[in-house]
Scaffold this motif. Structure first.
Motif, PDB file in Angstrom:
ATOM      1  N   LEU A 250       0.912  -3.508   7.701  1.00 30.48           N
ATOM      2  CA  LEU A 250       1.034  -2.313   8.535  1.00 30.48           C
ATOM      3  C   LEU A 250       1.583  -1.137   7.731  1.00 30.48           C
ATOM      4  CD1 LEU A 250       2.548  -3.956  11.755  1.00 30.48           C
ATOM      5  CD2 LEU A 250       0.162  -3.325  11.359  1.00 30.48           C
ATOM      6  N   LYS A 251       2.553  -1.419   6.880  1.00 32.82           N
ATOM      7  CA  LYS A 251       3.131  -0.365   6.040  1.00 32.82           C
ATOM      8  C   LYS A 251       2.101   0.156   5.045  1.00 32.82           C
ATOM      9  CE  LYS A 251       7.178   0.502   3.074  1.00 32.82           C
ATOM     10  NZ  LYS A 251       8.346  -0.125   2.414  1.00 32.82           N
ATOM     11  N   ALA A 252       1.314  -0.749   4.462  1.00 33.49           N
ATOM     12  CA  ALA A 252       0.273  -0.341   3.516  1.00 33.49           C
ATOM     13  C   ALA A 252      -0.803   0.495   4.204  1.00 33.49           C
ATOM     14  CB  ALA A 252      -0.343  -1.571   2.856  1.00 33.49           C
ATOM     15  N   LEU A 253      -1.149   0.136   5.431  1.00 31.29           N
ATOM     16  CA  LEU A 253      -2.129   0.917   6.197  1.00 31.29           C
ATOM     17  C   LEU A 253      -1.662   2.355   6.378  1.00 31.29           C
ATOM     18  CD1 LEU A 253      -3.284  -1.540   9.027  1.00 31.29           C
ATOM     19  CD2 LEU A 253      -4.798  -0.332   7.441  1.00 31.29           C
ATOM     20  N   ARG A 254      -0.371   2.535   6.590  1.00 29.95           N
ATOM     21  CA  ARG A 254       0.159   3.887   6.784  1.00 29.95           C
ATOM     22  C   ARG A 254       0.116   4.707   5.494  1.00 29.95           C
ATOM     23  NH1 ARG A 254       4.104   1.003   9.756  1.00 29.95           N
ATOM     24  NH2 ARG A 254       5.646   1.268   8.095  1.00 29.95           N
ATOM     25  N   HIS A 255       0.023   4.024   4.349  1.00 30.36           N
ATOM     26  CA  HIS A 255       0.075   4.719   3.068  1.00 30.36           C
ATOM     27  C   HIS A 255      -1.299   4.962   2.453  1.00 30.36           C
ATOM     28  CE1 HIS A 255       4.335   5.219   2.282  1.00 30.36           C
ATOM     29  NE2 HIS A 255       4.562   4.011   2.715  1.00 30.36           N
ATOM     30  N   VAL A 256      -2.363   4.683   3.189  1.00 29.26           N
ATOM     31  CA  VAL A 256      -3.696   4.934   2.654  1.00 29.26           C
ATOM     32  C   VAL A 256      -4.416   5.914   3.574  1.00 29.26           C
ATOM     33  CG1 VAL A 256      -5.065   3.118   3.814  1.00 29.26           C
ATOM     34  CG2 VAL A 256      -5.590   3.741   1.460  1.00 29.26           C
ATOM     35  N   ARG A 257      -5.233   6.769   2.992  1.00 27.76           N
ATOM     36  CA  ARG A 257      -5.893   7.812   3.795  1.00 27.76           C
ATOM     37  C   ARG A 257      -6.919   7.188   4.746  1.00 27.76           C
ATOM     38  NH1 ARG A 257     -10.931   9.391   1.335  1.00 27.76           N
ATOM     39  NH2 ARG A 257     -11.146   8.409  -0.721  1.00 27.76           N
ATOM     40  N   ALA A 258      -7.310   7.986   5.744  1.00 26.46           N
ATOM     41  CA  ALA A 258      -8.193   7.489   6.820  1.00 26.46           C
ATOM     42  C   ALA A 258      -9.640   7.444   6.362  1.00 26.46           C
ATOM     43  CB  ALA A 258      -8.042   8.364   8.060  1.00 26.46           C
ATOM     44  N   ASP A 259      -9.913   6.518   5.472  1.00 25.45           N
ATOM     45  CA  ASP A 259     -11.273   6.285   4.980  1.00 25.45           C
ATOM     46  C   ASP A 259     -11.719   4.910   5.470  1.00 25.45           C
ATOM     47  OD1 ASP A 259     -13.527   6.727   2.794  1.00 25.45           O
ATOM     48  OD2 ASP A 259     -12.719   4.710   2.469  1.00 25.45           O
ATOM     49  N   HIS A 260     -12.979   4.820   5.857  1.00 20.75           N
ATOM     50  CA  HIS A 260     -13.587   3.604   6.391  1.00 20.75           C
ATOM     51  C   HIS A 260     -13.334   2.382   5.493  1.00 20.75           C
ATOM     52  CE1 HIS A 260     -16.873   1.100   7.950  1.00 20.75           C
ATOM     53  NE2 HIS A 260     -17.487   1.157   6.791  1.00 20.75           N
ATOM     54  N   LEU A 261     -13.671   2.489   4.210  1.00 20.12           N
ATOM     55  CA  LEU A 261     -13.508   1.352   3.304  1.00 20.12           C
ATOM     56  C   LEU A 261     -12.046   1.066   3.007  1.00 20.12           C
ATOM     57  CD1 LEU A 261     -16.361   2.082   0.703  1.00 20.12           C
ATOM     58  CD2 LEU A 261     -16.429   0.535   2.666  1.00 20.12           C
ATOM     59  N   LEU A 262     -11.256   2.107   2.845  1.00 17.35           N
ATOM     60  CA  LEU A 262      -9.851   1.910   2.488  1.00 17.35           C
ATOM     61  C   LEU A 262      -9.054   1.254   3.608  1.00 17.35           C
ATOM     62  CD1 LEU A 262      -9.098   5.262   0.633  1.00 17.35           C
ATOM     63  CD2 LEU A 262      -9.413   2.997  -0.380  1.00 17.35           C
ATOM     64  N   ARG A 263      -9.249   1.718   4.827  1.00 15.09           N
ATOM     65  CA  ARG A 263      -8.464   1.162   5.933  1.00 15.09           C
ATOM     66  C   ARG A 263      -8.838  -0.306   6.195  1.00 15.09           C
ATOM     67  NH1 ARG A 263      -6.112   5.457   9.295  1.00 15.09           N
ATOM     68  NH2 ARG A 263      -4.768   6.523   7.791  1.00 15.09           N
ATOM     69  N   TRP A 264     -10.131  -0.621   6.123  1.00 12.62           N
ATOM     70  CA  TRP A 264     -10.522  -2.025   6.324  1.00 12.62           C
ATOM     71  C   TRP A 264     -10.000  -2.893   5.183  1.00 12.62           C
ATOM     72  CZ3 TRP A 264     -11.979  -4.640  10.428  1.00 12.62           C
ATOM     73  CH2 TRP A 264     -12.510  -3.931  11.517  1.00 12.62           C
ATOM     74  N   THR A 265     -10.027  -2.381   3.972  1.00 10.84           N
ATOM     75  CA  THR A 265      -9.493  -3.145   2.843  1.00 10.84           C
ATOM     76  C   THR A 265      -8.012  -3.427   3.024  1.00 10.84           C
ATOM     77  OG1 THR A 265     -11.120  -2.230   1.297  1.00 10.84           O
ATOM     78  CG2 THR A 265      -9.102  -3.141   0.347  1.00 10.84           C
ATOM     79  N   MET A 266      -7.249  -2.412   3.414  1.00  6.85           N
ATOM     80  CA  MET A 266      -5.805  -2.618   3.569  1.00  6.85           C
ATOM     81  C   MET A 266      -5.492  -3.573   4.723  1.00  6.85           C
ATOM     82  SD  MET A 266      -5.103  -1.009   0.967  1.00  6.85           S
ATOM     83  CE  MET A 266      -3.520  -1.841   0.963  1.00  6.85           C
ATOM     84  N   LEU A 267      -6.302  -3.526   5.772  1.00  5.18           N
ATOM     85  CA  LEU A 267      -6.085  -4.474   6.869  1.00  5.18           C
ATOM     86  C   LEU A 267      -6.288  -5.906   6.396  1.00  5.18           C
ATOM     87  CD1 LEU A 267      -5.668  -5.167   9.898  1.00  5.18           C
ATOM     88  CD2 LEU A 267      -8.142  -4.915  10.170  1.00  5.18           C
ATOM     89  N   LEU A 268      -7.339  -6.131   5.605  1.00  6.41           N
ATOM     90  CA  LEU A 268      -7.763  -7.495   5.274  1.00  6.41           C
ATOM     91  C   LEU A 268      -7.210  -8.015   3.947  1.00  6.41           C
ATOM     92  CD1 LEU A 268     -11.546  -6.964   6.169  1.00  6.41           C
ATOM     93  CD2 LEU A 268      -9.862  -8.139   7.592  1.00  6.41           C
TER      94      LEU A 268
END
Length: 447
Positions: A250-268
């Motif tokens: 959750l913390k990493a998700l907050r530190h990455v910009r709102a990009d389709h690939l980036l947010r899914w990568t940080m979630l998984l």
């Protein structure tokens, strides 16, 4: 209350009203305008029947005629105009088996999902708010219209939409609405994977991607993504982490910009940690090989959610390499560029930065300077124009054949070996050097 609405919307409403019908902007466009947000689209509801709407406007399209929706085309824009309706029985936890038109705006509004989406506006009559949507906007809550259980029985996807709106607006889910979700979340298994994917995507790309934790707390992820529940329950005790796997995510998700690939990568990216978890006698927990396991899980999850192959492949690759398993050197960066490609490599740097910022202070002091060095090497490699793939290699198969080698699969193996040499020594990417290298290491005879 007066609202600014687009000229086209005002024109459609005025044309309908002038013909003796009621007409209002309705739903999310009203909500977003009140909040000072730009609506994605404008929907209009009216007492006019579809055939009456079509007679009033020169250009229309029957986009949802059986549900009362006609799209009015003005210049290059389309606006959905839907007749007031009452939904019949829902047979698939998503769509009504049939709809009945009604002359009552109230009946139309009461079938909608949440109070903040059940407001209507007309320039002449102002705001119609029969379910205290304005009050809920002021309070910052997502509350179902009427009986929450009935709304979720009609359309199970509304449960995930509640959390998605919560994340987009920074609102809380009202307690009775949340209780109904806890009870009825298993019904989400009836919803198509494509629709689940679309709602998760909007949640992750919102200003609060970390609100996916709320989906866990009220039982949603247990149905649509149980792997998330497992990382929320997986502790991390080592010198790099002071949070559970889930809280780190959750913390990493907050530190990455709102990009389709980036947010899914940080979630998984750490979904493999529960399986990889090993505890030393002193209580230290290790996660050896978790990136590979996470990539395999990511691939399966995204296949299940019906992602396109390009997205699936990109996210899987970013997850696999998120720990940057390359030496912090120019050679290491060139190898990483070769593995990921020039498009994905900059995204990997963002993934690594967000991952580091999701860790404790010691980890950040350890990894962030290394990342700065990697970024410096990357800039220098780009400026120098170093070869990082076969397409940039100074020789090809035709050159090897001309040098005396027989055609066959060994050609590709030799070119790969030449590329390995060039990744290590970029100055050797010349035709002369590589042909000499090939002659020294392989059975190549000059003519």
């Amino acid at each position: 209350m007066r609202m600014e609405i687009p000229a086209h919307v005002a024109f459609i409403i005025d044309r309908l009203e002038s013909a003796g019908f009621e007409a209002y902007a309705v739903g999310g466009c009203v909500r977003d305008t009140i909040l000072g947000r730009k609506p994605e689209d404008w929907d209009i509801t009216t007492s006019a029947r579809p055939e009456q709407v079509k007679r009033l406007f020169r250009r229309t399209a029957d986009t949802g005629i059986k549900h009362g929706t006609v799209t009015v085309l003005l210049e290059k824009c389309g606006y959905e105009v839907t007749t007031y309706r009452v939904d019949g029985e829902y047979e698939d936890a998503r769509h009504p088996k049939e709809v009945a038109f009604t002359a009552s705006l109230s009946e139309d509004l009461k079938r909608r999902d949440f109070t903040i989406n059940a407001m209507a506006y007309s320039p002449k009559l102002g705001l119609i708010d029969e379910f205290q949507g304005m009050e809920d906007l002021r309070r910052g809550i997502i509350r179902a219209v009427g009986n929450a259980g009935e709304r979720f029985t009609e359309d199970a996807l509304r449960m995930l939409r509640a959390v998605r709106f919560s994340a987009q607006l920074g609102f809380a889910v009202e307690e009775k609405t949340a209780e109904a979700i806890r009870e009825m979340a298993p019904r989400l298994s009836l919803i198509s994977k494509e629709r689940i994917q679309a709602e998760l995507e909007k949640l992750l790309l919102s200003d609060h991607p970390e609100y996916i934790k709320r989906a866990c707390e009220i039982g949603i992820t247990a149905v649509v993504m149980p792997e998330f529940d497992r990382i929320m329950e997986t502790p991390q005790r080592n010198r790099y982490h002071d949070l559970s796997v889930g809280e780190h995510t959750l913390k990493a998700l907050r530190h990455v910009r709102a990009d389709h690939l980036l947010r899914w990568t940080m979630l998984l990216h750490d979904f493999g940690k529960p399986e990889a978890s090993l505890t030393d006698p002193d209580g230290t927990i290790h996660f050896y090989g978790h990136a590979k396991i996470s990539a395999e899980l990511a691939k399966g999850i995204m296949k299940g959610l019906k992602f396109d192959n390009a997205t699936l492949d990109a996210v899987t690759k970013l997850v696999y390499y998120h720990d940057f398993p390359f030496p912090v050197s120019k050679t290491g960066v060139r190898r990483a560029l070769n593995c990921l490609g020039e498009e994905l490599f900059p995204l990997l740097l963002e993934v690594c930065e967000a991952d580091s910022k999701g860790k404790n202070q010691y980890a950040q002091e350890t990894y962030l300077p290394k990342l700065l060095k990697i970024q410096e090497y990357y800039r220098e490699i780009r400026e120098a124009g170093d070869c990082i793939s076969l397409k940039n290699l100074a020789i090809n198969g035709r050159d090897l054949i001309a040098a005396g080698m027989k055609p066959g699969k060994e050609l590709g193996q030799i070119l790969e070996r030449c590329l390995e040499e060039v990744l290590e020594y970029p100055e050797k990417n010349t035709r002369e050097d590589l042909l000499e290298f090939a002659k020294l290491h392989f059975d190549v005879q000059p003519h």
